[in-house]
Design a protein around this motif. Structure first.
Motif, PDB file in Angstrom:
ATOM      1  N   ILE A  10       0.865  -1.186   0.000  1.00 47.12           N
ATOM      2  CA  ILE A  10       0.000   0.000   0.000  1.00 47.12           C
ATOM      3  C   ILE A  10       0.899   1.233   0.000  1.00 47.12           C
ATOM      4  O   ILE A  10       1.616   1.488   0.972  1.00 47.12           O
ATOM      5  N   GLY A  11       0.897   1.993  -1.089  1.00 46.84           N
ATOM      6  CA  GLY A  11       1.680   3.226  -1.159  1.00 46.84           C
ATOM      7  C   GLY A  11       2.712   3.183  -2.272  1.00 46.84           C
ATOM      8  O   GLY A  11       3.577   2.303  -2.293  1.00 46.84           O
ATOM      9  N   GLY A  12       2.619   4.135  -3.172  1.00 45.85           N
ATOM     10  CA  GLY A  12       3.543   4.215  -4.312  1.00 45.85           C
ATOM     11  C   GLY A  12       4.503   5.372  -4.188  1.00 45.85           C
ATOM     12  O   GLY A  12       4.761   6.098  -5.146  1.00 45.85           O
ATOM     13  N   GLY A  13       5.045   5.567  -2.987  1.00 46.84           N
ATOM     14  CA  GLY A  13       6.151   6.498  -2.801  1.00 46.84           C
ATOM     15  C   GLY A  13       7.454   5.741  -3.006  1.00 46.84           C
ATOM     16  O   GLY A  13       7.471   4.580  -3.455  1.00 46.84           O
ATOM     17  N   GLY A 170      -4.378   5.330  -8.558  1.00 47.89           N
ATOM     18  CA  GLY A 170      -5.779   5.729  -8.411  1.00 47.89           C
ATOM     19  C   GLY A 170      -6.596   4.683  -7.681  1.00 47.89           C
ATOM     20  O   GLY A 170      -7.821   4.641  -7.811  1.00 47.89           O
ATOM     21  N   VAL A 171      -5.922   3.831  -6.915  1.00 48.95           N
ATOM     22  CA  VAL A 171      -6.629   2.773  -6.175  1.00 48.95           C
ATOM     23  C   VAL A 171      -6.361   2.959  -4.685  1.00 48.95           C
ATOM     24  O   VAL A 171      -5.235   2.764  -4.210  1.00 48.95           O
ATOM     25  N   GLU A 172      -7.393   3.327  -3.955  1.00 43.13           N
ATOM     26  CA  GLU A 172      -7.227   3.577  -2.524  1.00 43.13           C
ATOM     27  C   GLU A 172      -7.678   2.367  -1.710  1.00 43.13           C
ATOM     28  O   GLU A 172      -8.765   1.817  -1.944  1.00 43.13           O
ATOM     29  N   ALA A 312       4.305  23.300   1.927  1.00 43.57           N
ATOM     30  CA  ALA A 312       4.208  22.582   3.199  1.00 43.57           C
ATOM     31  C   ALA A 312       4.611  21.134   2.978  1.00 43.57           C
ATOM     32  O   ALA A 312       3.973  20.422   2.201  1.00 43.57           O
ATOM     33  N   GLY A 313       5.697  20.725   3.619  1.00 47.70           N
ATOM     34  CA  GLY A 313       6.083  19.326   3.629  1.00 47.70           C
ATOM     35  C   GLY A 313       5.784  18.768   5.006  1.00 47.70           C
ATOM     36  O   GLY A 313       5.384  19.514   5.913  1.00 47.70           O
ATOM     37  N   ALA A 314       5.956  17.480   5.159  1.00 51.49           N
ATOM     38  CA  ALA A 314       5.761  16.889   6.489  1.00 51.49           C
ATOM     39  C   ALA A 314       6.535  15.585   6.573  1.00 51.49           C
ATOM     40  O   ALA A 314       6.788  14.931   5.560  1.00 51.49           O
TER      41      ALA A 314
END
Ligand SMILES: Cc1cc2nc3c(=O)[nH]c(=O)nc-3n(C[C@H](O)[C@H](O)[C@H](O)COP(=O)(O)OP(=O)(O)OC[C@H]3O[C@@H](n4cnc5c(N)ncnc54)[C@H](O)[C@@H]3O)c2cc1C
Length: 390
Positions: A10-13, A170-172, A312-314
């Protein structure tokens, strides 16, 4: 629709893409990466991408050395471009920090880190535009620099696809399915059920929310870390090296087009919780002024640089400012998050480590410091600055 995969990420970073790539390298099959928006749309696409090697522990030192080698040889090792620029990194410390710096660097040499402690007066031969007055010493890492986090993510994703990984954007993921203490799959916003014995949470700033879908609590704070862009004046000359001013509390890294990215290097992110959906949003003039003043003191030639914009980053911050790379109490539900502002430079090694842990192969580095269960009420809390020197 009911579908199946052996591993769902889960997650495409940069973390999820690196894990996908490395899983295929250790023989995993039927890997599916789900990204709710598009690749690198999270913290990765907002990152400054600095790669420094100064880390206080053997494990983090080994991981950054492994990662640096990948950035340097990305097109051969992975394919595509990492955008790595080995301009060199300078790290300024106060007189009080100097003994710790010397001790850390001595230890790091055995892990292959190339770095030299300079007297403040010696700085002029490498980067005369930095003000050395307030410094106790400067660390020079000639091979360090910065890379392009989006390019690294897409490079890993493309290589993973070539090796058979399915990547769906585009898939959550809106639900995580469990049976007893085991994960059994996920459900998506489109109403699909995807069964899988292994699910990896690489959702960065959203990883706390994703973990809660499985009833797992992560000790992570999403802390604001704004970035500011300034334009260097025409007479500035060649781009400066990356400068991390631990003594003065700011950093500066060159960008193309005569620009410099700058931000705060104090420890205040965890004190400024941020809603992840605000990522990429506006910054205030007050925030900008405070940081630009510090940057201007560190590199006086930047004091008159023209402020262009900010965003704004985090960071996803754990109590000790180190990642969680481990299985959660729900068997088969793995966590690769809490990158605490290091997630780009460690991403190659994080992917390698996660792939080994998930498939039962020998981990490349001792994973104990990244264990899920390491936090107790008594554990000392860390800081970003401590992630350099301990
Ligand atoms: C301003 C800034 C500066 C930084 N500077 C540096 C630096 O100089 N050096 C360094 O090493 N690191 C730096 N970092 C940290 C580093 O960039 C991050 O740790 C890293 O990019 C995080 O990658 P990730 O893949 O873990 O998370 P992310 O990039 O946030 O990826 C998580 C992904 O998960 C997706 N997602 C979330 N929920 C769901 C869901 N329910 N279903 C499907 N997908 C979902 C998101 O859309 C997102 O794309 C910086 C970060 C920021 C923000």
């Amino acid at each position: 629709m009911i579908r199946h995969a052996e591993v769902i990420i889960i997650g495409g970073g940069v973390t999820g893409a690196s894990i996908a790539f490395h899983l295929t390298a250790v023989g995993a099959r039927d890997v599916l990466l789900l990204e709710r928006k598009f690749l690198a749309s999270g913290g990765t696409g907002r990152s400054v991408g600095i790669v420094r090697q100064l880390y206080p522990t053997p494990e983090t030192s080994q991981m950054v050395v492994r990662s640096l080698a990948v950035f340097q040889g990305f097109s051969d090792a992975v394919g595509g471009e990492s955008g790595y620029v080995d301009c060199g990194v300078l790290i300024g410390v106060s007189t009080a920090m100097r003994p710790k710096l010397e001790e850390t660097v001595r230890r790091q040499r055995s892990f292959g880190v190339r770095a030299e402690v300079l007297e403040p007066g010696e700085l002029a031969r490498i980067e005369p535009r930095i003000d050395s007055e307030h410094l106790g010493a400067v660390l020079y890492e000639p091979e360090s620099g910065y890379g392009d986090p989006t390019a690294v993510t897409t490079g890993y994703a493309a290589a993973a696809r070539r090796r058979g990984v399915r990547i769906e954007q585009g898939v959550e993921v809106v639900a995580i399915r469990t049976a007893g203490d085991r994960v059994t799959g996920v459900e998506t916003a489109a109403g699909d059920r995807i069964d899988a014995p292994v699910v990896v949470n690489a959702a960065g700033l959203w990883s706390g929310a994703v973990a809660r879908l499985a009833g797992v609590a992560l000790p992570i704070v999403v802390g604001r870390h704004p970035v500011f862009v300034v334009e260097r004046d025409a007479g500035f000359g060649r781009p400066h090296l990356v400068y991390l001013d631990l003594a003065g509390g700011s950093y500066a890294r060159p960008e193309t087009g005569g620009l410099t990215l700058t931000g705060s290097l104090t420890d205040d992110e965890a004190q400024h919780p941020m809603e992840p959906e605000l990522l990429g949003g506006d910054v205030s003039l007050e925030e900008a002024t405070e940081v630009l003043e510090r940057t201007g003191r560190a590199i006086p030639r930047l004091a008159d640089a023209r402020y262009r914009r900010g965003w704004a980053g985090a960071f996803d911050i754990t109590p000790d400012w180190m990642p969680i790379l481990d299985e959660s109490p729900i068997r088969g539900f793995w966590i690769a998050t809490g990158m605490s502002g290091h997630g780009f430079k460690l991403a190659p090694a994080v992917g390698e480590m996660m792939a080994a842990l998930i498939t039962g192969a020998a981990p490349p580095v001792n994973p104990a410091p990244f264990a899920f269960g390491r936090f107790t009420a008594e554990s000392p809390s860390g800081t970003f600055v401590a992630s350099y020197l301990g």
